[in-house]
Scaffold this motif. Structure first.
Motif, PDB file in Angstrom:
ATOM      1  N   GLY A 158      61.681  97.885  71.804  1.00 55.85           N
ATOM      2  CA  GLY A 158      61.021  99.084  71.784  1.00 55.85           C
ATOM      3  C   GLY A 158      62.084 100.247  70.935  1.00 55.85           C
ATOM      4  N   ILE A 178      51.564 100.724  69.174  1.00 56.48           N
ATOM      5  CA  ILE A 178      53.013  99.949  68.851  1.00 56.48           C
ATOM      6  C   ILE A 178      52.996  99.737  67.216  1.00 56.48           C
ATOM      7  N   ARG A 207      53.832 103.400  65.830  1.00 60.32           N
ATOM      8  CA  ARG A 207      55.276 103.526  66.221  1.00 60.32           C
ATOM      9  C   ARG A 207      56.323 102.887  65.602  1.00 60.32           C
ATOM     10  N   LEU A 266      58.114  99.677  75.021  1.00 58.95           N
ATOM     11  CA  LEU A 266      58.233 100.555  73.992  1.00 58.95           C
ATOM     12  C   LEU A 266      59.532 101.497  74.487  1.00 58.95           C
ATOM     13  N   TYR A 267      59.807 101.820  75.510  1.00 57.04           N
ATOM     14  CA  TYR A 267      60.642 102.694  76.235  1.00 57.04           C
ATOM     15  C   TYR A 267      61.842 102.242  76.793  1.00 57.04           C
ATOM     16  N   CYS A 293      55.020  94.110  64.575  1.00 62.77           N
ATOM     17  CA  CYS A 293      54.155  95.045  65.107  1.00 62.77           C
ATOM     18  C   CYS A 293      52.445  95.130  64.730  1.00 62.77           C
ATOM     19  N   ARG A 337      60.640 101.972  67.674  1.00 62.70           N
ATOM     20  CA  ARG A 337      60.583 103.482  67.340  1.00 62.70           C
ATOM     21  C   ARG A 337      61.573 104.159  66.290  1.00 62.70           C
TER      22      ARG A 337
END
Length: 314
Positions: free
Chosen positions: A174, A33, A36, A168-169, A201, A178
């Motif tokens: 998320g 995390i 990213r 995250l996705y 994060c 990213r």
């Protein structure tokens, strides 16, 4: 050679692998995390050690391993907050900041442990978690004892991996993470609070690293010893890269390193005449070889490690 085909031995090695990989996995998931989001967390070793000390302190003061875990997460998150303030707001080099956190944690936890627990700190056995067998599932041959007869923090890890994958996705947060890790200037122009996302994060990363350290105390050894993280934070860094900055990949990479650790323990037991240091180095050698094998094949987030200054949009 045939003894390695024994079902009980295989089950024992896999079970040990799982327990040894858990601290690495918690830290690696937090590191995924964090990186990213564009921040290197080289200080995970110190945050794990802080989490271990926090778990021992909380358990010692309250008698509850649950409170120990809470304090461990809090102290790990405190390390993440320090990383965020220094590297995000003050633009201190992220690698240098992480190394400083490691050094301070090693010295400070050793000093406070002797101050609070006394000179016999390593002999104070603390209450901790015991395995909870899941009815039915724990009776499945090989798989059952390995995965479904474990302590509650391992079950928490089972839930955490899919949650972080979704976060995250599949979530808006998320996407912000990213975007911040790839192109913070573009993310800022789109209205993403880059500083806030990166700071959050680092808090998540520190808290999960602290949870990994807490696991060592309340689920494995039930005591606090100086520098008990023993390099697991650095192995977690290798797991992040080997897992290609993905929660599931980081978990599998952590399992690989846990298996190497379990294997070296078995080899020590089977070969008492061989210096144990040779086997102890196995997980670290494996991490180096794995990273060498991936050289040039994986790409980290484009902006990881780079300070962001809003004025220049870079």
């Amino acid at each position: 050679m045939l003894e390695w085909l024994d079902l009980a031995l295989i089950t024992d090695v896999l079970r040990t692998s799982l327990r040894l990989m858990v601290p690495i996995a918690f830290a690696a998931l937090g590191g995924v995390i964090c990186e990213r989001g564009g921040v290197y967390n080289v200080g995970m070793e110190g945050m794990m050690l802080s989490g271990a000390f926090g778990a021992a302190l909380g358990t010692f003061l309250t008698g509850s391993p649950v409170m120990g875990v809470v304090v461990g997460i809090a102290l790990g998150a405190l390390g993440g907050a320090i990383l965020g303030i220094l590297s995000i707001r003050l633009n201190v080099n992220q690698i240098v900041t992480g190394i400083a956190i490691n050094l301070v944690a090693i010295g400070l936890t050793a000093f406070l442990a002797r101050l609070i627990f006394g000179l016999n700190a390593t002999t104070k056995t603390l209450p901790g978690f015991t395995p909870w067998a899941i009815p039915g599932l724990s009776k499945i041959p090989v798989i059952g004892p390995v995965f479904f007869d474990q302590d509650p923090l391992i079950y928490l890890l089972y839930l955490l991996v899919p949650f972080l994958y979704w976060l995250l996705y599949r979530s808006a947060f998320g996407l912000d993470v990213r975007a911040t890790g790839e192109n913070p200037g573009a993310a800022d122009s789109a209205g993403v609070p880059v500083y806030g996302v990166r700071f959050l994060c680092t808090l998540i990363s520190g808290g999960l690293a602290g949870l990994g350290g807490a696991y060592i105390v309340v689920s494995q050894v039930f005591v606090f010893t100086e520098h008990m993280s023993a390099g697991k934070g650095f192995i977690a860094l290798a797991a992040i890269i080997l897992g290609r900055w993905d929660p599931l990949g980081a978990l599998l990479a952590s399992w690989f390193f846990g298996f190497c650790d379990a294997l070296q323990l078995r080899l020590q037991f089977a070969n008492p005449s061989v210096p144990y240091q040779i086997f102890t180095a196995l997980p670290y050698v494996a991490s180096i070889l794995a990273l060498i094998g991936l050289y040039g094949r994986v790409k980290p987030p484009a902006a990881v490690g780079l300070p962001y200054r809003r004025e220049s949009k870079t």
